[in-house]
Design a protein around this motif. Structure first.
Motif, PDB file in Angstrom:
ATOM      1  N   LYS A   1     -93.812 -80.443   9.287  1.00  0.00           N
ATOM      2  CA  LYS A   1     -92.369 -80.314   9.140  1.00  0.00           C
ATOM      3  C   LYS A   1     -91.679 -81.083  10.264  1.00  0.00           C
ATOM      4  CE  LYS A   1     -92.215 -75.913   6.656  1.00  0.00           C
ATOM      5  NZ  LYS A   1     -91.713 -74.522   6.657  1.00  0.00           N
ATOM      6  N   LEU A   2     -90.489 -81.580   9.947  1.00  0.00           N
ATOM      7  CA  LEU A   2     -89.720 -82.361  10.909  1.00  0.00           C
ATOM      8  C   LEU A   2     -88.352 -81.729  11.088  1.00  0.00           C
ATOM      9  CD1 LEU A   2     -89.115 -84.963  12.593  1.00  0.00           C
ATOM     10  CD2 LEU A   2     -88.439 -86.041  10.426  1.00  0.00           C
ATOM     11  N   ASP A   3     -87.891 -81.684  12.333  1.00  0.00           N
ATOM     12  CA  ASP A   3     -86.551 -81.180  12.625  1.00  0.00           C
ATOM     13  C   ASP A   3     -86.031 -81.909  13.851  1.00  0.00           C
ATOM     14  OD1 ASP A   3     -84.207 -79.636  12.541  1.00  0.00           O
ATOM     15  OD2 ASP A   3     -85.311 -77.818  12.036  1.00  0.00           O
TER      16      ASP A   3
ATOM     17  N   ILE B   1     -95.187 -78.436  14.123  1.00  0.00           N
ATOM     18  CA  ILE B   1     -93.821 -78.817  13.767  1.00  0.00           C
ATOM     19  C   ILE B   1     -93.401 -79.914  14.733  1.00  0.00           C
ATOM     20  CG2 ILE B   1     -91.408 -78.098  13.709  1.00  0.00           C
ATOM     21  CD1 ILE B   1     -92.298 -75.338  12.897  1.00  0.00           C
ATOM     22  N   VAL B   2     -92.885 -81.009  14.194  1.00  0.00           N
ATOM     23  CA  VAL B   2     -92.443 -82.136  15.022  1.00  0.00           C
ATOM     24  C   VAL B   2     -90.922 -82.067  15.151  1.00  0.00           C
ATOM     25  CG1 VAL B   2     -92.382 -84.639  15.267  1.00  0.00           C
ATOM     26  CG2 VAL B   2     -94.385 -83.532  14.231  1.00  0.00           C
TER      27      VAL B   2
ATOM     28  N   ALA C   1     -90.169 -89.643  15.391  1.00  0.00           N
ATOM     29  CA  ALA C   1     -90.661 -88.309  15.046  1.00  0.00           C
ATOM     30  C   ALA C   1     -91.025 -88.225  13.565  1.00  0.00           C
ATOM     31  CB  ALA C   1     -89.611 -87.263  15.399  1.00  0.00           C
ATOM     32  N   LYS C   2     -90.262 -88.898  12.712  1.00  0.00           N
ATOM     33  CA  LYS C   2     -90.527 -88.867  11.276  1.00  0.00           C
ATOM     34  C   LYS C   2     -91.875 -89.507  10.941  1.00  0.00           C
ATOM     35  CE  LYS C   2     -88.729 -90.034   6.717  1.00  0.00           C
ATOM     36  NZ  LYS C   2     -90.061 -90.449   6.218  1.00  0.00           N
ATOM     37  N   ILE C   3     -92.158 -90.641  11.574  1.00  0.00           N
ATOM     38  CA  ILE C   3     -93.430 -91.311  11.333  1.00  0.00           C
ATOM     39  C   ILE C   3     -94.593 -90.421  11.754  1.00  0.00           C
ATOM     40  CG2 ILE C   3     -94.883 -93.247  12.096  1.00  0.00           C
ATOM     41  CD1 ILE C   3     -92.313 -94.953  12.160  1.00  0.00           C
ATOM     42  N   ILE C   4     -94.440 -89.759  12.892  1.00  0.00           N
ATOM     43  CA  ILE C   4     -95.499 -88.866  13.372  1.00  0.00           C
ATOM     44  C   ILE C   4     -95.626 -87.643  12.456  1.00  0.00           C
ATOM     45  CG2 ILE C   4     -96.199 -87.350  15.274  1.00  0.00           C
ATOM     46  CD1 ILE C   4     -94.890 -89.370  17.181  1.00  0.00           C
ATOM     47  N   ALA C   5     -94.507 -87.068  12.057  1.00  0.00           N
ATOM     48  CA  ALA C   5     -94.534 -85.902  11.167  1.00  0.00           C
ATOM     49  C   ALA C   5     -95.176 -86.256   9.827  1.00  0.00           C
ATOM     50  CB  ALA C   5     -93.121 -85.370  10.958  1.00  0.00           C
ATOM     51  N   ASP C   6     -94.839 -87.425   9.291  1.00  0.00           N
ATOM     52  CA  ASP C   6     -95.430 -87.864   8.021  1.00  0.00           C
ATOM     53  C   ASP C   6     -96.940 -88.031   8.145  1.00  0.00           C
ATOM     54  OD1 ASP C   6     -92.960 -87.830   6.851  1.00  0.00           O
ATOM     55  OD2 ASP C   6     -92.676 -90.008   6.873  1.00  0.00           O
TER      56      ASP C   6
END
Length: 218
Positions: free
Chosen positions: A55-57, A33-34, A45-50
């Motif tokens: 999941k991103l939070d 979870i990122v 964080a979104k780029i890494i989560a993608d």
């Protein structure tokens, strides 16, 4: 400003340079979870989560400032009401713990709760118990916010807690590594000025920007 002092054109470039130092292939085999520790770190964080298909939070937090100096952060309170105190500053300014905990309660009730209600419809942070957590930010200054987020993740029962940031002061490395399982970074500097100094472009990110970035997730 000397051109060589700029390490990143913008947050997007910083994110992809950060991906280069992360063990992405190994992480893809695991459950991650990122979590962004700030508004500014959310797009990274979104780029890494993608990339990880994770999941991103975001972990909301608020600063507690000295009574006589609103530019001096003496503590951080997170959305789990975890309070991390900068003990040296508190001792230096002779600030009572009663003041800190009173302010943390006010900040939580007046600021953090409204963000949780607006962003997650009042729901708590994504369940991270027994999961690997990667906490991401655009950079680290004092490390107070990051340390508070790490401690919160640990208290919530995370299996492991790692940190990823494009840039940070060398002095923060040992502190973060003392409680995080892994620390990933692109640059560390002995003479650190401030996060925005090392970006060519670093626009201020507001809560509404986070909501826009979040659209289409999940």
């Amino acid at each position: 400003m000397i051109k060589d002092e700029i390490f990143f054109k913008n947050r997007e470039v910083a994110a992809y340079r950060l991906l280069d130092v992360l063990p992405i292939q190994q992480m893809k085999l695991e459950d991650w979870i990122v979590i962004s520790s700030s508004f500014g770190g959310y797009s990274i964080a979104k780029i890494i989560a993608d990339t990880l298909d994770a999941k991103l939070d975001i972990m909301f937090s608020d600063k507690i400032v000295a009574p006589s100096n609103d530019e001096c952060d003496i503590a951080i309170v997170t959305e789990q009401e975890e309070v991390l105190i900068h003990e040296e500053l508190v001792k230096c300014f002779d600030i009572s713990l009663d003041y800190i905990y009173e302010q943390s309660k006010k900040n939580y009730e007046n600021n953090i709760l409204s963000l949780i209600n607006d962003f997650r419809h009042g729901n708590p942070l994504e369940n991270i118990k027994y999961k690997n957590v990667l906490i991401v930010d655009e950079g680290i200054n004092t490390g107070l916010t990051m340390m508070a987020c790490i401690k919160t993740a640990i208290s919530l029962g995370a299996k492991s807690v790692s940190v990823a940031t494009p840039i940070l002061p060398s002095a923060s490395v040992q502190t973060i590594e003392s409680i995080a399982d892994d620390l990933y970074y692109v640059e560390k500097l002995d003479h650190f000025i401030g996060i925005d100094f090392y970006y060519d472009t670093l626009e201020e990110i507001e809560f509404e920007d986070i909501k826009k970035i979040n659209k289409g997730l999940n």
